[in-house]
Design a protein around this motif. Structure first.
Motif, mmCIF file in Angstrom:
data_model
loop_
_atom_site.group_PDB
_atom_site.id
_atom_site.type_symbol
_atom_site.label_atom_id
_atom_site.label_comp_id
_atom_site.label_asym_id
_atom_site.label_seq_id
_atom_site.Cartn_x
_atom_site.Cartn_y
_atom_site.Cartn_z
ATOM 1 N N GLY A 89 8.221 4.691 -7.624
ATOM 2 C CA GLY A 89 8.681 4.759 -9.085
ATOM 3 C C GLY A 89 8.641 3.222 -9.346
ATOM 4 N N LEU A 90 8.184 2.928 -10.738
ATOM 5 C CA LEU A 90 8.254 1.651 -11.463
ATOM 6 C C LEU A 90 8.592 2.234 -12.880
ATOM 7 C CD1 LEU A 90 4.952 0.291 -10.120
ATOM 8 C CD2 LEU A 90 7.150 -0.770 -9.845
ATOM 9 N N TYR A 91 9.783 2.211 -12.948
ATOM 10 C CA TYR A 91 10.454 2.671 -14.122
ATOM 11 C C TYR A 91 9.879 2.261 -15.499
ATOM 12 C CZ TYR A 91 13.613 4.515 -17.433
ATOM 13 O OH TYR A 91 14.261 5.106 -18.777
ATOM 14 N N LEU A 108 4.517 7.182 -9.757
ATOM 15 C CA LEU A 108 3.091 7.367 -9.008
ATOM 16 C C LEU A 108 3.141 7.929 -7.954
ATOM 17 C CD1 LEU A 108 1.403 3.722 -9.646
ATOM 18 C CD2 LEU A 108 1.523 5.648 -11.303
ATOM 19 N N VAL A 109 2.279 9.045 -7.779
ATOM 20 C CA VAL A 109 2.233 9.995 -6.677
ATOM 21 C C VAL A 109 0.866 10.019 -6.150
ATOM 22 C CG1 VAL A 109 2.554 12.142 -5.459
ATOM 23 C CG2 VAL A 109 3.984 11.659 -7.467
ATOM 24 N N TRP A 110 0.436 9.673 -5.050
ATOM 25 C CA TRP A 110 -0.774 9.380 -4.304
ATOM 26 C C TRP A 110 -1.092 10.075 -3.182
ATOM 27 C CZ3 TRP A 110 -2.445 5.871 -0.662
ATOM 28 C CH2 TRP A 110 -1.357 5.244 0.151
ATOM 29 N N LEU A 111 -2.486 10.520 -2.870
ATOM 30 C CA LEU A 111 -2.847 10.961 -1.644
ATOM 31 C C LEU A 111 -4.044 9.995 -1.244
ATOM 32 C CD1 LEU A 111 -2.260 13.475 0.065
ATOM 33 C CD2 LEU A 111 -4.092 14.670 -1.055
ATOM 34 N N PRO A 112 -3.731 9.426 0.034
ATOM 35 C CA PRO A 112 -4.642 8.552 0.594
ATOM 36 C C PRO A 112 -5.951 9.275 1.068
ATOM 37 C CG PRO A 112 -3.127 9.051 2.012
ATOM 38 C CD PRO A 112 -2.706 9.765 0.718
ATOM 39 N N GLN A 146 -6.369 10.874 -4.844
ATOM 40 C CA GLN A 146 -5.871 11.627 -6.264
ATOM 41 C C GLN A 146 -4.469 10.791 -6.499
ATOM 42 O OE1 GLN A 146 -5.229 15.020 -3.918
ATOM 43 N NE2 GLN A 146 -7.611 15.855 -4.160
ATOM 44 N N LEU A 147 -4.366 10.801 -7.954
ATOM 45 C CA LEU A 147 -3.178 10.006 -8.269
ATOM 46 C C LEU A 147 -2.592 10.789 -9.273
ATOM 47 C CD1 LEU A 147 -1.744 7.310 -8.354
ATOM 48 C CD2 LEU A 147 -3.434 6.394 -10.079
ATOM 49 N N LYS A 169 3.516 -1.934 -16.469
ATOM 50 C CA LYS A 169 4.147 -1.140 -15.153
ATOM 51 C C LYS A 169 3.086 -0.477 -14.319
ATOM 52 C CE LYS A 169 8.675 -2.019 -15.442
ATOM 53 N NZ LYS A 169 9.518 -2.630 -14.388
ATOM 54 N N LEU A 170 2.129 0.108 -15.084
ATOM 55 C CA LEU A 170 0.978 0.688 -14.682
ATOM 56 C C LEU A 170 -0.001 -0.228 -13.446
ATOM 57 C CD1 LEU A 170 -0.485 3.217 -14.062
ATOM 58 C CD2 LEU A 170 -2.142 2.587 -15.904
ATOM 59 N N ILE A 171 -0.340 -1.506 -14.017
ATOM 60 C CA ILE A 171 -0.784 -2.195 -13.555
ATOM 61 C C ILE A 171 -0.280 -2.815 -12.152
ATOM 62 C CG2 ILE A 171 -1.709 -4.925 -13.554
ATOM 63 C CD1 ILE A 171 -2.072 -4.372 -16.603
ATOM 64 N N SER A 172 1.009 -3.311 -12.135
ATOM 65 C CA SER A 172 1.801 -3.394 -10.964
ATOM 66 C C SER A 172 1.890 -2.294 -9.974
ATOM 67 C CB SER A 172 3.248 -3.825 -11.314
ATOM 68 O OG SER A 172 4.158 -2.855 -12.068
ATOM 69 N N GLY A 173 1.931 -0.780 -10.559
ATOM 70 C CA GLY A 173 1.543 0.091 -9.652
ATOM 71 C C GLY A 173 0.343 0.264 -9.025
#
Length: 143
Positions: free
Chosen positions: A36-38, A42-46, A101-102, A120-124
């Motif tokens: 999380g980055l309030y 972000l949930v991701w599958l490698p 997938q993201l 926040k999205l960029i830092s994620g």
């Protein structure tokens, strides 16, 4: 002349990059890792191998936090736009990326301005590239 032949950056977000299949979404939330980055989560599958293809992306805003569809749709538009403008950070990463997938989930309780959401999205995305968000299998083998 086609802009792709000139090496110009593509800022599109075509339908093929949208994560829509229920089976893939269930797999993402079942096996993926998250951070999380309030106000984002972000949930991701490698992927097994690094790739330069853009990942499939899901954008979500909770109905519990935002009762009015107008507010949810506004925030989803913000998230899609922030991703569209910054997906090149994944696609053009040297050596590729491992994000298959993201899911970008807005977890805040109030609307935030576009500049904060984009930051926040960029830092994620940078955290995903840096490898700080290790997949569960790798994290377990380190312990």
């Amino acid at each position: 002349m086609n802009t792709a032949t000139l090496g110009a950056r593509s800022y599109s977000f075509p339908k093929e990059e949208h994560l829509c299949r229920k089976k893939l979404i269930d797999e993402l939330f079942g096996r993926g890792s998250s951070f999380g980055l309030y106000p984002l989560r972000l949930v991701w599958l490698p992927l097994a191998e690094p790739s330069v293809a853009p990942p499939q992306v899901l954008v979500s805003v909770s109905k519990r936090s935002f009762k009015r569809a107008v507010d949810r749709n506004y925030l989803k538009r913000l998230l899609r736009e922030a991703y569209r403008l910054n997906k090149y950070r994944l696609v053009e990463a040297p050596g590729g990326h491992r994000v298959g997938q993201l899911a970008i989930i807005y977890s805040g309780k109030e609307k935030k301005p576009f500049t904060l959401v984009e930051k926040k999205l960029i830092s994620g995305l940078e955290r995903l590239l840096a490898g700080n968000a290790t997949p569960p299998a790798e994290a377990a083998s380190r312990s």
